[in-house]
Design a protein around this motif. Structure first.
Motif, PDB file in Angstrom:
ATOM      1  N   VAL A  19      -4.892  25.412  -7.389  1.00 57.19           N
ATOM      2  CA  VAL A  19      -5.640  24.934  -6.222  1.00 57.19           C
ATOM      3  C   VAL A  19      -4.675  24.930  -5.042  1.00 57.19           C
ATOM      4  O   VAL A  19      -3.455  24.906  -5.216  1.00 57.19           O
ATOM      5  N   ASP A  20      -5.251  24.932  -3.849  1.00 57.55           N
ATOM      6  CA  ASP A  20      -4.420  25.080  -2.652  1.00 57.55           C
ATOM      7  C   ASP A  20      -3.872  23.776  -2.106  1.00 57.55           C
ATOM      8  O   ASP A  20      -2.771  23.763  -1.527  1.00 57.55           O
ATOM      9  N   ALA A  21      -4.627  22.691  -2.241  1.00 64.66           N
ATOM     10  CA  ALA A  21      -4.238  21.461  -1.548  1.00 64.66           C
ATOM     11  C   ALA A  21      -4.855  20.256  -2.224  1.00 64.66           C
ATOM     12  O   ALA A  21      -5.718  20.381  -3.101  1.00 64.66           O
ATOM     13  N   MET A  22      -4.435  19.085  -1.824  1.00 66.45           N
ATOM     14  CA  MET A  22      -5.083  17.841  -2.222  1.00 66.45           C
ATOM     15  C   MET A  22      -4.497  16.700  -1.405  1.00 66.45           C
ATOM     16  O   MET A  22      -3.422  16.825  -0.801  1.00 66.45           O
ATOM     17  N   PHE A  23      -5.212  15.604  -1.353  1.00 70.03           N
ATOM     18  CA  PHE A  23      -4.655  14.349  -0.873  1.00 70.03           C
ATOM     19  C   PHE A  23      -4.198  13.589  -2.113  1.00 70.03           C
ATOM     20  O   PHE A  23      -4.975  13.376  -3.045  1.00 70.03           O
ATOM     21  N   ALA A  24      -2.936  13.175  -2.120  1.00 69.18           N
ATOM     22  CA  ALA A  24      -2.352  12.500  -3.277  1.00 69.18           C
ATOM     23  C   ALA A  24      -1.689  11.208  -2.846  1.00 69.18           C
ATOM     24  O   ALA A  24      -1.267  11.067  -1.688  1.00 69.18           O
ATOM     25  N   ASN A  25      -1.592  10.255  -3.764  1.00 73.09           N
ATOM     26  CA  ASN A  25      -0.836   9.039  -3.493  1.00 73.09           C
ATOM     27  C   ASN A  25       0.628   9.394  -3.303  1.00 73.09           C
ATOM     28  O   ASN A  25       1.227  10.064  -4.141  1.00 73.09           O
ATOM     29  N   LEU A  26       1.233   8.907  -2.229  1.00 72.65           N
ATOM     30  CA  LEU A  26       2.645   9.189  -2.002  1.00 72.65           C
ATOM     31  C   LEU A  26       3.502   8.633  -3.131  1.00 72.65           C
ATOM     32  O   LEU A  26       4.458   9.284  -3.569  1.00 72.65           O
TER      33      LEU A  26
ATOM     34  N   GLY B 158      10.752  17.877  -6.599  1.00 70.39           N
ATOM     35  CA  GLY B 158      10.909  18.995  -7.520  1.00 70.39           C
ATOM     36  C   GLY B 158      10.295  20.296  -7.037  1.00 70.39           C
ATOM     37  O   GLY B 158      10.320  21.300  -7.761  1.00 70.39           O
ATOM     38  N   GLY B 159       9.716  20.280  -5.828  1.00 79.20           N
ATOM     39  CA  GLY B 159       9.139  21.496  -5.275  1.00 79.20           C
ATOM     40  C   GLY B 159       7.784  21.861  -5.828  1.00 79.20           C
ATOM     41  O   GLY B 159       7.298  22.980  -5.600  1.00 79.20           O
ATOM     42  N   ARG B 160       7.144  20.934  -6.550  1.00 82.23           N
ATOM     43  CA  ARG B 160       5.822  21.226  -7.126  1.00 82.23           C
ATOM     44  C   ARG B 160       4.688  20.882  -6.169  1.00 82.23           C
ATOM     45  O   ARG B 160       3.530  21.189  -6.438  1.00 82.23           O
ATOM     46  N   MET B 161       5.019  20.222  -5.079  1.00 84.94           N
ATOM     47  CA  MET B 161       4.086  19.924  -3.996  1.00 84.94           C
ATOM     48  C   MET B 161       4.847  20.087  -2.684  1.00 84.94           C
ATOM     49  O   MET B 161       6.036  19.770  -2.609  1.00 84.94           O
ATOM     50  N   VAL B 162       4.142  20.547  -1.664  1.00 84.86           N
ATOM     51  CA  VAL B 162       4.734  20.657  -0.333  1.00 84.86           C
ATOM     52  C   VAL B 162       3.967  19.733   0.604  1.00 84.86           C
ATOM     53  O   VAL B 162       2.761  19.936   0.818  1.00 84.86           O
ATOM     54  N   PRO B 163       4.603  18.684   1.146  1.00 80.70           N
ATOM     55  CA  PRO B 163       3.882  17.751   2.010  1.00 80.70           C
ATOM     56  C   PRO B 163       3.691  18.317   3.418  1.00 80.70           C
ATOM     57  O   PRO B 163       4.623  18.892   3.994  1.00 80.70           O
TER      58      PRO B 163
ATOM     59  N   GLY C 284       0.826  -1.195   0.000  1.00 80.30           N
ATOM     60  CA  GLY C 284       0.000   0.000   0.000  1.00 80.30           C
ATOM     61  C   GLY C 284       0.861   1.246   0.000  1.00 80.30           C
ATOM     62  O   GLY C 284       1.992   1.241   0.496  1.00 80.30           O
ATOM     63  N   THR C 285       0.327   2.305  -0.574  1.00 86.37           N
ATOM     64  CA  THR C 285       0.991   3.606  -0.506  1.00 86.37           C
ATOM     65  C   THR C 285       0.045   4.567   0.198  1.00 86.37           C
ATOM     66  O   THR C 285      -1.147   4.615  -0.109  1.00 86.37           O
ATOM     67  N   PRO C 286       0.539   5.301   1.190  1.00 81.24           N
ATOM     68  CA  PRO C 286      -0.357   6.202   1.915  1.00 81.24           C
ATOM     69  C   PRO C 286      -0.702   7.429   1.096  1.00 81.24           C
ATOM     70  O   PRO C 286       0.039   7.841   0.202  1.00 81.24           O
ATOM     71  N   MET C 287      -1.841   8.016   1.410  1.00 80.75           N
ATOM     72  CA  MET C 287      -2.148   9.336   0.880  1.00 80.75           C
ATOM     73  C   MET C 287      -1.348  10.356   1.680  1.00 80.75           C
ATOM     74  O   MET C 287      -1.052  10.149   2.868  1.00 80.75           O
ATOM     75  N   VAL C 288      -0.984  11.435   1.017  1.00 84.46           N
ATOM     76  CA  VAL C 288      -0.234  12.505   1.676  1.00 84.46           C
ATOM     77  C   VAL C 288      -0.969  13.810   1.435  1.00 84.46           C
ATOM     78  O   VAL C 288      -1.429  14.089   0.327  1.00 84.46           O
ATOM     79  N   LEU C 289      -1.134  14.588   2.489  1.00 86.74           N
ATOM     80  CA  LEU C 289      -1.752  15.905   2.372  1.00 86.74           C
ATOM     81  C   LEU C 289      -0.684  16.872   1.867  1.00 86.74           C
ATOM     82  O   LEU C 289       0.329  17.108   2.545  1.00 86.74           O
ATOM     83  N   VAL C 290      -0.896  17.395   0.661  1.00 88.86           N
ATOM     84  CA  VAL C 290       0.076  18.300   0.052  1.00 88.86           C
ATOM     85  C   VAL C 290      -0.592  19.629  -0.274  1.00 88.86           C
ATOM     86  O   VAL C 290      -1.810  19.695  -0.484  1.00 88.86           O
ATOM     87  N   VAL C 291       0.229  20.681  -0.306  1.00 89.87           N
ATOM     88  CA  VAL C 291      -0.271  22.013  -0.645  1.00 89.87           C
ATOM     89  C   VAL C 291       0.586  22.597  -1.757  1.00 89.87           C
ATOM     90  O   VAL C 291       1.666  22.089  -2.079  1.00 89.87           O
ATOM     91  N   ARG C 292       0.096  23.677  -2.342  1.00 91.00           N
ATOM     92  CA  ARG C 292       0.783  24.300  -3.477  1.00 91.00           C
ATOM     93  C   ARG C 292       2.098  24.935  -3.039  1.00 91.00           C
ATOM     94  O   ARG C 292       2.267  25.340  -1.874  1.00 91.00           O
TER      95      ARG C 292
END
Length: 325
Positions: free
Chosen positions: A202-209, A218-223, A126-134
């Motif tokens: 958009v400001d945020a999302m939950f994404a697959n790690l 690459g700095g395109r998401m901030v966890p 499994g891969t966890p979801m990660v809360l990331v922001v812009r």
């Protein structure tokens, strides 16, 4: 590298279920094995499938051929697997969204009875979801993100792979748990949602790690935090949301199912072969490098996971009056 206590426990559990001479009534594949997937090459599902096919080849004694059948959120692949002969030569790589999320979201066309037409063999990784922001967002941690949401109700946006997707449901649950209001922006897939996050739309999302390691590097998401069932070596410094919010975890797990009617000798062979393959430290390292951690559940335990996840996400769907596109 010295094996951890968890590694030794997982290896012991899997070894106990691995096929040995004289077990599974001597059944083994006699020709190529098809590993059907429901998504196109290039994504996490494809990565899991190809790693698994390579790991299973020596245990099966036959080639294991990945057979992508993309479409309908993975259900074209599920349908193809369910219609295959139940002779042990067709496997289906399934996951959280197919088995536990889609069936409880109104508007999703499954096209088969998952419990009647497929039999769970093992849950593997499994891969966890990660809360990331812009990038450049003015909140560096979960507390700051929630404070901003409370200060501007409906002022923050989040992306998802579409209405009723696990990204959508995860954020809905997180927002409800914290009593905040966020604006949902659905996309046609996780990739365009991640692209717009990186562009600041958009400001945020939950994404697959597993799919976020590159954008994070690459700095395109901030966890901000992980939503897994435990820590991940791929992002060791990220705090766990479950430490703040007990019971809050979103693990996008992957497992194997087979057509219903699979004879018991074939079922036992594959359950043992699958868990045995993931007991190999080299195989586990290959998955871990891609933020895929071992789960290792036999068929009965996997079936309970599927049912439990359905109950959990059904509550979120009903509370939010959520429908698919």
């Amino acid at each position: 590298m010295r094996p951890s206590r968890r590694d030794l426990m997982l290896a012991g559990a899997a070894a106990a279920l691995s096929p040995r001479p004289g077990t599974a009534q001597g059944w083994a594949p006699t020709r190529d094995v098809r590993l059907i997937t429901g998504f196109p090459p290039g994504g996490t599902t494809d990565i899991v499938a190809r790693l698994l096919a390579e790991a299973l080849r020596p245990r099966a004694g036959q080639p294991v051929v990945v057979d992508p059948r993309p479409g309908a959120n993975g259900y074209l692949g599920a349908q193809a697997a369910s219609r295959a002969a139940p002779d042990g030569h067709t496997l289906f790589l399934t996951q959280l969204g197919i088995m536990s999320v889609g069936p409880v979201v109104p508007g999703v066309t499954v096209g088969l009875d998952l419990d009647r037409d497929l039999v769970p063999l093992a849950c593997l990784v499994g891969t966890p979801m990660v809360l990331v922001v812009r990038p450049g967002a003015p909140f560096a941690d979960v507390d700051a993100f929630l404070a901003a949401a409370r200060a501007r109700p409906g002022g923050l946006t989040y992306g998802s792979a579409g209405n009723g997707s696990i990204n959508h449901l995860a954020m809905e649950r997180f927002a409800a748990l914290n009593g905040v209001s966020l604006v949902h922006v659905p996309y046609r897939g996780g990739a365009p949602a991640a692209t717009d996050l990186g562009a600041g739309r958009v400001d945020a999302m939950f994404a697959n790690l597993a799919e976020s390691l590159g954008p994070i590097a690459g700095g395109r998401m901030v966890p901000l935090a992980l939503a897994g069932e435990g820590p991940s070596g791929a992002l060791p410094d990220a705090p766990l949301l479950s430490a703040r919010f007990p019971g809050f975890s979103v693990l996008n797990w992957f497992g194997i199912a087979a057509p219903a009617g699979l004879p018991e000798p074939a079922r036992a062979f594959w359950e043992g072969a699958l868990l045995g393959a993931l007991a190999d430290p080299a195989v586990r390292r290959g998955f871990a490098e891609r933020a895929l951690d071992p789960v290792l559940e036999d068929g009965a335990t996997f079936a309970r996971r599927i049912a439990g996840e359905r109950a959990r996400w059904r509550q979120v769907v009903e509370a939010g009056n959520i429908r698919a596109d």
